[in-house]
Scaffold this active site. Structure first.
Site, PDB file in Angstrom:
ATOM      1  N   GLY A  91      53.031  20.455   5.411  1.00 13.90           N
ATOM      2  CA  GLY A  91      52.226  21.005   6.494  1.00 13.90           C
ATOM      3  C   GLY A  91      50.797  20.478   6.497  1.00 13.90           C
ATOM      4  O   GLY A  91      50.504  19.458   5.843  1.00 13.90           O
ATOM      5  N   ASP A  92      49.893  21.181   7.176  1.00 13.36           N
ATOM      6  CA  ASP A  92      48.546  20.616   7.372  1.00 13.36           C
ATOM      7  C   ASP A  92      47.772  20.417   6.063  1.00 13.36           C
ATOM      8  O   ASP A  92      47.096  19.404   5.892  1.00 13.36           O
ATOM      9  CB  ASP A  92      47.734  21.414   8.402  1.00 13.36           C
ATOM     10  CG  ASP A  92      47.578  22.872   8.042  1.00 13.36           C
ATOM     11  OD1 ASP A  92      48.250  23.336   7.098  1.00 13.36           O
ATOM     12  OD2 ASP A  92      46.771  23.557   8.704  1.00 13.36           O
ATOM     13  N   ALA A 100      61.327  39.887  24.450  1.00  8.49           N
ATOM     14  CA  ALA A 100      60.425  40.938  23.966  1.00  8.49           C
ATOM     15  C   ALA A 100      59.619  41.567  25.102  1.00  8.49           C
ATOM     16  O   ALA A 100      59.447  40.964  26.168  1.00  8.49           O
ATOM     17  CB  ALA A 100      59.468  40.345  22.935  1.00  8.49           C
ATOM     18  N   VAL A 106      64.655   9.118   4.172  1.00  2.00           N
ATOM     19  CA  VAL A 106      63.685   8.205   3.538  1.00  2.00           C
ATOM     20  C   VAL A 106      64.417   7.366   2.480  1.00  2.00           C
ATOM     21  O   VAL A 106      64.303   6.132   2.450  1.00  2.00           O
ATOM     22  CB  VAL A 106      62.517   8.998   2.883  1.00  2.00           C
ATOM     23  CG1 VAL A 106      61.645   8.086   2.035  1.00  2.00           C
ATOM     24  CG2 VAL A 106      61.676   9.701   3.949  1.00  2.00           C
ATOM     25  N   HIS A 154      59.833  35.755   4.454  1.00  2.00           N
ATOM     26  CA  HIS A 154      60.362  34.477   3.982  1.00  2.00           C
ATOM     27  C   HIS A 154      61.811  34.195   4.376  1.00  2.00           C
ATOM     28  O   HIS A 154      62.291  33.083   4.134  1.00  2.00           O
ATOM     29  CB  HIS A 154      60.200  34.364   2.464  1.00  2.00           C
ATOM     30  CG  HIS A 154      58.774  34.160   2.060  1.00  2.00           C
ATOM     31  ND1 HIS A 154      57.876  35.193   1.996  1.00  2.00           N
ATOM     32  CD2 HIS A 154      58.088  33.029   1.741  1.00  2.00           C
ATOM     33  CE1 HIS A 154      56.694  34.721   1.638  1.00  2.00           C
ATOM     34  NE2 HIS A 154      56.780  33.411   1.487  1.00  2.00           N
ATOM     35  N   ARG A 195      67.650   6.749   2.020  1.00  3.10           N
ATOM     36  CA  ARG A 195      68.704   5.826   2.492  1.00  3.10           C
ATOM     37  C   ARG A 195      68.127   4.670   3.322  1.00  3.10           C
ATOM     38  O   ARG A 195      68.628   3.551   3.253  1.00  3.10           O
ATOM     39  CB  ARG A 195      69.764   6.601   3.277  1.00  3.10           C
ATOM     40  CG  ARG A 195      70.518   7.548   2.327  1.00  3.10           C
ATOM     41  CD  ARG A 195      71.923   7.796   2.728  1.00  3.10           C
ATOM     42  NE  ARG A 195      72.633   8.483   1.646  1.00  3.10           N
ATOM     43  CZ  ARG A 195      73.702   9.233   1.807  1.00  3.10           C
ATOM     44  NH1 ARG A 195      74.213   9.413   3.009  1.00  3.10           N
ATOM     45  NH2 ARG A 195      74.293   9.791   0.766  1.00  3.10           N
ATOM     46  N   THR A 219      56.874  21.831   8.409  1.00  3.30           N
ATOM     47  CA  THR A 219      56.401  23.216   8.322  1.00  3.30           C
ATOM     48  C   THR A 219      57.062  24.053   9.409  1.00  3.30           C
ATOM     49  O   THR A 219      57.222  23.580  10.534  1.00  3.30           O
ATOM     50  CB  THR A 219      54.863  23.311   8.474  1.00  3.30           C
ATOM     51  OG1 THR A 219      54.509  24.699   8.689  1.00  3.30           O
ATOM     52  CG2 THR A 219      54.308  22.499   9.619  1.00  3.30           C
ATOM     53  N   GLY A 257      54.586  24.984   1.736  1.00  2.00           N
ATOM     54  CA  GLY A 257      55.718  25.872   2.013  1.00  2.00           C
ATOM     55  C   GLY A 257      56.930  25.061   2.422  1.00  2.00           C
ATOM     56  O   GLY A 257      56.814  24.158   3.244  1.00  2.00           O
ATOM     57  N   GLY A 312      53.932  32.213  10.629  1.00  2.14           N
ATOM     58  CA  GLY A 312      53.236  31.209  11.433  1.00  2.14           C
ATOM     59  C   GLY A 312      51.786  31.038  11.015  1.00  2.14           C
ATOM     60  O   GLY A 312      51.027  30.344  11.685  1.00  2.14           O
ATOM     61  N   ARG A 313      51.421  31.721   9.945  1.00  2.00           N
ATOM     62  CA  ARG A 313      50.025  31.668   9.463  1.00  2.00           C
ATOM     63  C   ARG A 313      49.068  31.981  10.610  1.00  2.00           C
ATOM     64  O   ARG A 313      49.225  33.021  11.245  1.00  2.00           O
ATOM     65  CB  ARG A 313      49.722  30.299   8.844  1.00  2.00           C
ATOM     66  CG  ARG A 313      48.607  30.353   7.803  1.00  2.00           C
ATOM     67  CD  ARG A 313      48.386  28.978   7.240  1.00  2.00           C
ATOM     68  NE  ARG A 313      49.452  28.540   6.373  1.00  2.00           N
ATOM     69  CZ  ARG A 313      49.534  28.832   5.080  1.00  2.00           C
ATOM     70  NH1 ARG A 313      48.619  29.560   4.508  1.00  2.00           N
ATOM     71  NH2 ARG A 313      50.527  28.392   4.356  1.00  2.00           N
ATOM     72  N   ARG A 338      52.265  24.454  -3.950  1.00  2.32           N
ATOM     73  CA  ARG A 338      50.949  24.369  -3.317  1.00  2.32           C
ATOM     74  C   ARG A 338      49.999  23.998  -4.457  1.00  2.32           C
ATOM     75  O   ARG A 338      49.612  24.852  -5.246  1.00  2.32           O
ATOM     76  CB  ARG A 338      50.555  25.710  -2.708  1.00  2.32           C
ATOM     77  CG  ARG A 338      51.489  26.168  -1.577  1.00  2.32           C
ATOM     78  CD  ARG A 338      50.877  27.313  -0.809  1.00  2.32           C
ATOM     79  NE  ARG A 338      51.829  27.959   0.078  1.00  2.32           N
ATOM     80  CZ  ARG A 338      52.155  27.536   1.293  1.00  2.32           C
ATOM     81  NH1 ARG A 338      51.624  26.427   1.769  1.00  2.32           N
ATOM     82  NH2 ARG A 338      53.018  28.199   2.026  1.00  2.32           N
ATOM     83  N   ASP A 355      52.277  23.962  13.541  1.00  2.00           N
ATOM     84  CA  ASP A 355      50.828  24.044  13.796  1.00  2.00           C
ATOM     85  C   ASP A 355      50.102  22.720  13.546  1.00  2.00           C
ATOM     86  O   ASP A 355      48.954  22.701  13.130  1.00  2.00           O
ATOM     87  CB  ASP A 355      50.208  25.154  12.926  1.00  2.00           C
ATOM     88  CG  ASP A 355      50.420  24.909  11.440  1.00  2.00           C
ATOM     89  OD1 ASP A 355      51.214  24.010  11.086  1.00  2.00           O
ATOM     90  OD2 ASP A 355      49.792  25.610  10.629  1.00  2.00           O
ATOM     91  N   ASP A 392      55.707  26.413  10.840  1.00  2.00           N
ATOM     92  CA  ASP A 392      54.661  26.957  11.712  1.00  2.00           C
ATOM     93  C   ASP A 392      54.437  26.164  13.011  1.00  2.00           C
ATOM     94  O   ASP A 392      53.840  26.682  13.947  1.00  2.00           O
ATOM     95  CB  ASP A 392      53.317  27.017  10.968  1.00  2.00           C
ATOM     96  CG  ASP A 392      53.387  27.903   9.737  1.00  2.00           C
ATOM     97  OD1 ASP A 392      54.326  28.718   9.648  1.00  2.00           O
ATOM     98  OD2 ASP A 392      52.513  27.767   8.854  1.00  2.00           O
ATOM     99  N   ARG A 416      66.559  12.639   2.512  1.00  2.00           N
ATOM    100  CA  ARG A 416      67.780  11.808   2.558  1.00  2.00           C
ATOM    101  C   ARG A 416      67.544  10.552   3.408  1.00  2.00           C
ATOM    102  O   ARG A 416      67.910   9.438   3.032  1.00  2.00           O
ATOM    103  CB  ARG A 416      68.905  12.661   3.154  1.00  2.00           C
ATOM    104  CG  ARG A 416      70.203  11.945   3.429  1.00  2.00           C
ATOM    105  CD  ARG A 416      71.169  12.974   4.023  1.00  2.00           C
ATOM    106  NE  ARG A 416      72.460  12.410   4.366  1.00  2.00           N
ATOM    107  CZ  ARG A 416      72.745  11.881   5.538  1.00  2.00           C
ATOM    108  NH1 ARG A 416      71.805  11.792   6.470  1.00  2.00           N
ATOM    109  NH2 ARG A 416      73.959  11.412   5.786  1.00  2.00           N
TER     110      ARG A 416
HETATM  111  O1  F6P Z   1      53.152  27.623   6.222  1.00  2.00           O
HETATM  112  C1  F6P Z   1      54.397  28.208   6.123  1.00  2.00           C
HETATM  113  C2  F6P Z   1      54.267  29.673   5.786  1.00  2.00           C
HETATM  114  O2  F6P Z   1      55.573  30.228   5.695  1.00  2.00           O
HETATM  115  C3  F6P Z   1      53.413  30.495   6.749  1.00  2.00           C
HETATM  116  O3  F6P Z   1      54.076  30.843   7.934  1.00  2.00           O
HETATM  117  C4  F6P Z   1      53.054  31.672   5.880  1.00  2.00           C
HETATM  118  O4  F6P Z   1      51.848  32.255   6.306  1.00  2.00           O
HETATM  119  C5  F6P Z   1      52.902  31.047   4.517  1.00  2.00           C
HETATM  120  O5  F6P Z   1      53.628  29.834   4.531  1.00  2.00           O
HETATM  121  C6  F6P Z   1      53.395  31.885   3.365  1.00  2.00           C
HETATM  122  O6  F6P Z   1      53.130  31.201   2.201  1.00  2.00           O
HETATM  123  P1  F6P Z   1      53.718  31.583   0.766  1.00  2.00           P
HETATM  124  O7  F6P Z   1      55.168  31.199   0.753  1.00  2.00           O
HETATM  125  O8  F6P Z   1      52.926  30.767  -0.187  1.00  2.00           O
HETATM  126  O9  F6P Z   1      53.564  33.058   0.627  1.00  2.00           O
END
Ligand code: F6P
Length: 322
Positions: free
Chosen positions: A102-103, A187, A23, A251, A25, A126, A11, A171-172, A72, A130, A128, A21
């Protein structure tokens, strides 16, 4: 090294361009030719790799998304495909790789480095946040601020109508965006992926709303694994006599111009990635801990470091603010 390549994977996250940029430069400043791999690992497999110059990364530090495009690439989970990618790189004389993602992307980077022996440095990119070994990831700050901007607007209309709003943030499986946004957005409740929602969870809300004559309320819900969760919560609230509205930010949180914080973080990580390669690191991620960059073995990115008690500090801050 005389030639290295850089790619963005998974993502996208605001600040990836700033990292690319840096990396490119830094490599040029060190006398190294830098190549850009398009569409993440898919571009490695297809050989979609192009030379980059200082000019090719001009005017991108402020842009969201990634000029290298992202993907991906599930195929990269196969060992044979990883060797195919290695051959593509070596045929072009490329000796090392920088992976921004990301991970999942960093897990691919780890396997690739271990199997082929090609030096790889990962950057945590990422929204997230995470990656437990690092305090921060490229794009997280921007995503939090983008979500907050939307939440501030939602509060205006929620207040005018005295409504309960449920706002889902990305945030998955991690609740980092939700907890920061919950605190900064004032909140009433934050539902993290691990929060157990019971029938009396929002009881306090009903009492308060009656007491304050239908005051508005804001509930932040981390997306988690269960897509239906926010709808289930809305259903429960309806049964308790509220008329909740749902807003899924989705998104929107991935796009937009990176904040100053993310630009600086990404620039630092991009420059350090090249320095780490030159220093002989080859299966590492650039992490940040208490404001300082460090080389984290890709084997250890899932291990939280003891000083970073992010969740604990959220809990205590949350209790104080309620
Ligand atoms: O890992 C980033 C992220 O935006 C997550 O927060 C979310 O769950 C996922 O990617 C959504 O993925 P996609 O863009 O493939 O729907």
């Amino acid at each position: 090294f005389s030639r290295i390549a850089v790619l963005t994977s998974g993502g996208d996250a605001p600040g990836m361009n700033a990292a690319v940029r840096a990396v490119v430069r830094t490599a040029i400043a060190r006398g190294i030719d830098c190549f850009g791999v398009h569409r993440g690992y898919s571009g490695l497999v297809d050989g979609d790799i192009r030379p980059m110059t200082s000019r090719s990364v001009k005017n991108i530090i402020q842009r969201g998304g990634t000029i290298l495009k992202s993907d991906r690439c599930l195929e990269f989970k196969e060992q044979a495909i990883r060797w195919q990618a290695y051959e593509t790189l070596t045929e072009m004389g490329i000796e090392a790789l920088v992976v921004i993602g990301g991970d999942g992307s960093l897990a691919g980077a780890r396997l690739f480095a271990k199997e082929t022996g090609m030096p790889v440095i990962g950057l945590p990119g990422t929204i997230d946040n995470d990656i437990p070994a690092s305090d921060d990831t490229i794009g997280f700050d921007t995503a939090v601020n983008t979500a907050l901007d939307a939440i501030d607007r939602i509060r205006d209309t929620a207040d005018s109508h005295g409504r309960v709003f449920l706002v889902e943030v990305m945030g998955r499986n991690s609740g980092h965006i939700a907890s920061e946004v919950g605190i900064a957005g004032g909140a009433d409740f934050v539902v993290l992926p691990e929060t157990e929602v019971r029938s009396d969870t929002f009881q306090e809300l009903s009492t308060e709303r009656t007491r304050f004559e239908e005051k508005s309320a804001l509930i932040i819900v981390a997306e988690g694994e269960n897509e239906q969760r926010i709808h289930q919560i809305a259903g429960d609230l309806k049964q308790q006599g509220h008329e909740p509205r749902i807003c899924i930010l989705g998104h929107t949180q991935r796009g937009g111009s990176p904040t100053g914080h993310d630009r600086v973080l990404a620039s630092g990580m991009g420059a350090i990635a090249v320095e780490f390669l030159l220093a002989g690191y080859g299966c590492h991620m650039v992490g940040v801990r208490s404001g300082a960059f460090f080389a984290c073995p890709l084997d250890e990115i899932h291990l939280a470091h003891p000083e970073s008690a992010a969740e604990q500090s959220f809990d205590s801050l949350w209790r104080l603010l309620k």
